[in-house]
Design a protein around this motif. Sequence first.
Motif, PDB file in Angstrom:
ATOM      1  N   PRO A  78       0.919  -1.085   0.134  1.00 42.52           N
ATOM      2  CA  PRO A  78      -0.092   0.110  -0.035  1.00 42.52           C
ATOM      3  C   PRO A  78       0.911   1.316   0.011  1.00 42.52           C
ATOM      4  CG  PRO A  78      -0.755  -1.585   1.493  1.00 42.52           C
ATOM      5  CD  PRO A  78       0.298  -2.128   0.972  1.00 42.52           C
ATOM      6  N   CYS A  79       1.887   1.169   1.040  1.00 39.86           N
ATOM      7  CA  CYS A  79       2.941   2.367   0.754  1.00 39.86           C
ATOM      8  C   CYS A  79       3.602   2.632  -0.600  1.00 39.86           C
ATOM      9  CB  CYS A  79       3.758   2.215   1.975  1.00 39.86           C
ATOM     10  SG  CYS A  79       3.130   2.411   3.407  1.00 39.86           S
ATOM     11  N   LEU A  80       3.892   1.375  -1.103  1.00 38.34           N
ATOM     12  CA  LEU A  80       4.527   1.611  -2.583  1.00 38.34           C
ATOM     13  C   LEU A  80       3.541   2.262  -3.642  1.00 38.34           C
ATOM     14  CD1 LEU A  80       6.821  -1.554  -2.193  1.00 38.34           C
ATOM     15  CD2 LEU A  80       7.635   0.858  -2.283  1.00 38.34           C
ATOM     16  N   ILE A  81       2.366   1.824  -3.475  1.00 35.98           N
ATOM     17  CA  ILE A  81       1.236   2.217  -4.334  1.00 35.98           C
ATOM     18  C   ILE A  81       1.345   3.591  -4.287  1.00 35.98           C
ATOM     19  CG2 ILE A  81      -1.273   2.030  -4.924  1.00 35.98           C
ATOM     20  CD1 ILE A  81      -1.111  -0.912  -4.525  1.00 35.98           C
ATOM     21  N   GLN A  82       1.135   4.206  -3.094  1.00 36.22           N
ATOM     22  CA  GLN A  82       0.741   5.784  -2.838  1.00 36.22           C
ATOM     23  C   GLN A  82       2.395   6.519  -3.216  1.00 36.22           C
ATOM     24  OE1 GLN A  82       0.530   6.629   1.443  1.00 36.22           O
ATOM     25  NE2 GLN A  82       0.047   8.740   0.957  1.00 36.22           N
ATOM     26  N   ALA A  83       3.395   5.724  -3.158  1.00 38.07           N
ATOM     27  CA  ALA A  83       4.647   6.399  -3.544  1.00 38.07           C
ATOM     28  C   ALA A  83       4.573   6.529  -5.315  1.00 38.07           C
ATOM     29  CB  ALA A  83       5.874   5.497  -3.278  1.00 38.07           C
ATOM     30  N   LEU A  84       3.938   5.860  -5.833  1.00 37.21           N
ATOM     31  CA  LEU A  84       3.868   5.780  -7.235  1.00 37.21           C
ATOM     32  C   LEU A  84       3.286   7.122  -7.755  1.00 37.21           C
ATOM     33  CD1 LEU A  84       2.340   2.448  -8.609  1.00 37.21           C
ATOM     34  CD2 LEU A  84       4.570   3.225  -9.003  1.00 37.21           C
ATOM     35  N   GLY A  85       2.674   8.078  -6.837  1.00 35.21           N
ATOM     36  CA  GLY A  85       2.284   9.329  -6.964  1.00 35.21           C
ATOM     37  C   GLY A  85       3.310  10.354  -6.731  1.00 35.21           C
ATOM     38  N   ASP A  86       4.338   9.969  -6.325  1.00 31.85           N
ATOM     39  CA  ASP A  86       5.677  10.855  -5.839  1.00 31.85           C
ATOM     40  C   ASP A  86       6.443  10.849  -7.001  1.00 31.85           C
ATOM     41  OD1 ASP A  86       8.171  11.999  -5.035  1.00 31.85           O
ATOM     42  OD2 ASP A  86       7.438  11.769  -3.026  1.00 31.85           O
ATOM     43  N   GLU A  87       6.641  12.024  -7.790  1.00 29.97           N
ATOM     44  CA  GLU A  87       7.666  11.940  -9.122  1.00 29.97           C
ATOM     45  C   GLU A  87       9.052  11.258  -8.532  1.00 29.97           C
ATOM     46  OE1 GLU A  87       9.660  15.217 -12.054  1.00 29.97           O
ATOM     47  OE2 GLU A  87       7.521  15.585 -11.180  1.00 29.97           O
ATOM     48  N   ASP A  88       9.556  11.758  -7.505  1.00 28.23           N
ATOM     49  CA  ASP A  88      10.922  11.302  -7.224  1.00 28.23           C
ATOM     50  C   ASP A  88      10.945   9.767  -6.803  1.00 28.23           C
ATOM     51  OD1 ASP A  88      12.018  13.811  -7.515  1.00 28.23           O
ATOM     52  OD2 ASP A  88      11.314  14.291  -5.269  1.00 28.23           O
ATOM     53  N   LEU A  89       9.922   9.334  -6.563  1.00 26.50           N
ATOM     54  CA  LEU A  89      10.122   8.052  -6.072  1.00 26.50           C
ATOM     55  C   LEU A  89       9.203   6.713  -7.020  1.00 26.50           C
ATOM     56  CD1 LEU A  89       8.833   8.176  -2.350  1.00 26.50           C
ATOM     57  CD2 LEU A  89      11.168   7.786  -3.228  1.00 26.50           C
ATOM     58  N   ARG A  90       8.477   7.159  -8.045  1.00 20.84           N
ATOM     59  CA  ARG A  90       7.756   6.595  -8.989  1.00 20.84           C
ATOM     60  C   ARG A  90       8.532   5.702  -9.424  1.00 20.84           C
ATOM     61  NH1 ARG A  90       5.502  10.738 -12.050  1.00 20.84           N
ATOM     62  NH2 ARG A  90       4.216  10.755 -10.485  1.00 20.84           N
ATOM     63  N   ASN A  91       9.669   5.527 -10.165  1.00 20.21           N
ATOM     64  CA  ASN A  91      10.460   4.617 -10.724  1.00 20.21           C
ATOM     65  C   ASN A  91      10.889   3.432  -9.964  1.00 20.21           C
ATOM     66  OD1 ASN A  91      11.614   3.369 -12.836  1.00 20.21           O
ATOM     67  ND2 ASN A  91      13.501   4.293 -12.370  1.00 20.21           N
ATOM     68  N   ASN A  92      11.408   3.984  -8.573  1.00 21.71           N
ATOM     69  CA  ASN A  92      11.713   2.966  -7.620  1.00 21.71           C
ATOM     70  C   ASN A  92      10.816   2.017  -7.016  1.00 21.71           C
ATOM     71  OD1 ASN A  92      13.936   5.338  -7.548  1.00 21.71           O
ATOM     72  ND2 ASN A  92      15.092   3.491  -6.912  1.00 21.71           N
ATOM     73  N   ALA A  93       9.329   2.851  -6.782  1.00 20.08           N
ATOM     74  CA  ALA A  93       8.241   2.205  -6.301  1.00 20.08           C
ATOM     75  C   ALA A  93       7.615   1.259  -7.402  1.00 20.08           C
ATOM     76  CB  ALA A  93       7.340   3.283  -5.852  1.00 20.08           C
ATOM     77  N   ALA A  94       7.828   1.521  -8.532  1.00 15.36           N
ATOM     78  CA  ALA A  94       7.213   0.452  -9.538  1.00 15.36           C
ATOM     79  C   ALA A  94       8.152  -0.664  -9.314  1.00 15.36           C
ATOM     80  CB  ALA A  94       7.202   1.159 -10.960  1.00 15.36           C
ATOM     81  N   SER A  95       9.395  -0.320  -9.498  1.00 13.69           N
ATOM     82  CA  SER A  95      10.316  -1.720  -9.490  1.00 13.69           C
ATOM     83  C   SER A  95      10.006  -2.335  -8.230  1.00 13.69           C
ATOM     84  CB  SER A  95      11.751  -1.277  -9.426  1.00 13.69           C
ATOM     85  OG  SER A  95      12.508  -2.177  -9.673  1.00 13.69           O
ATOM     86  N   ALA A  96       9.809  -1.874  -7.366  1.00 17.13           N
ATOM     87  CA  ALA A  96       9.745  -2.482  -5.845  1.00 17.13           C
ATOM     88  C   ALA A  96       8.719  -3.368  -5.885  1.00 17.13           C
ATOM     89  CB  ALA A  96       9.777  -1.581  -4.548  1.00 17.13           C
ATOM     90  N   LEU A  97       7.556  -2.464  -6.404  1.00 15.73           N
ATOM     91  CA  LEU A  97       6.220  -3.356  -6.555  1.00 15.73           C
ATOM     92  C   LEU A  97       6.311  -4.692  -7.614  1.00 15.73           C
ATOM     93  CD1 LEU A  97       3.585  -0.140  -6.572  1.00 15.73           C
ATOM     94  CD2 LEU A  97       3.639  -2.175  -4.956  1.00 15.73           C
TER      95      LEU A  97
END
Length: 65
Positions: A23-42
């Motif tokens: 859930p936190c990583l899904i939310q992080a997809l909305g953050d431009e700085d975290l989006r790429n890393n969050a997608a990879s983690a997901l």
Amino acid sequence: TQSPVLAVEVIARFGPKAKDAVPCLIQALGDEDLRNNAASALQQITGMDFGEDAVRYQHWWDENQ
């Protein structure tokens, strides 16, 4: 800052064991700085590749949590 990016990278290393972080990583997809890393983690945690599509990851989470 760099620490949120590093945190996401560390979470990703746990793979499926980090399922509680989805859930936190899904939310992080909305953050431009975290989006790429969050997608990879997901992708590493869920085994699914929805790119940066938070809606698709949320749907997956709702059905698989």
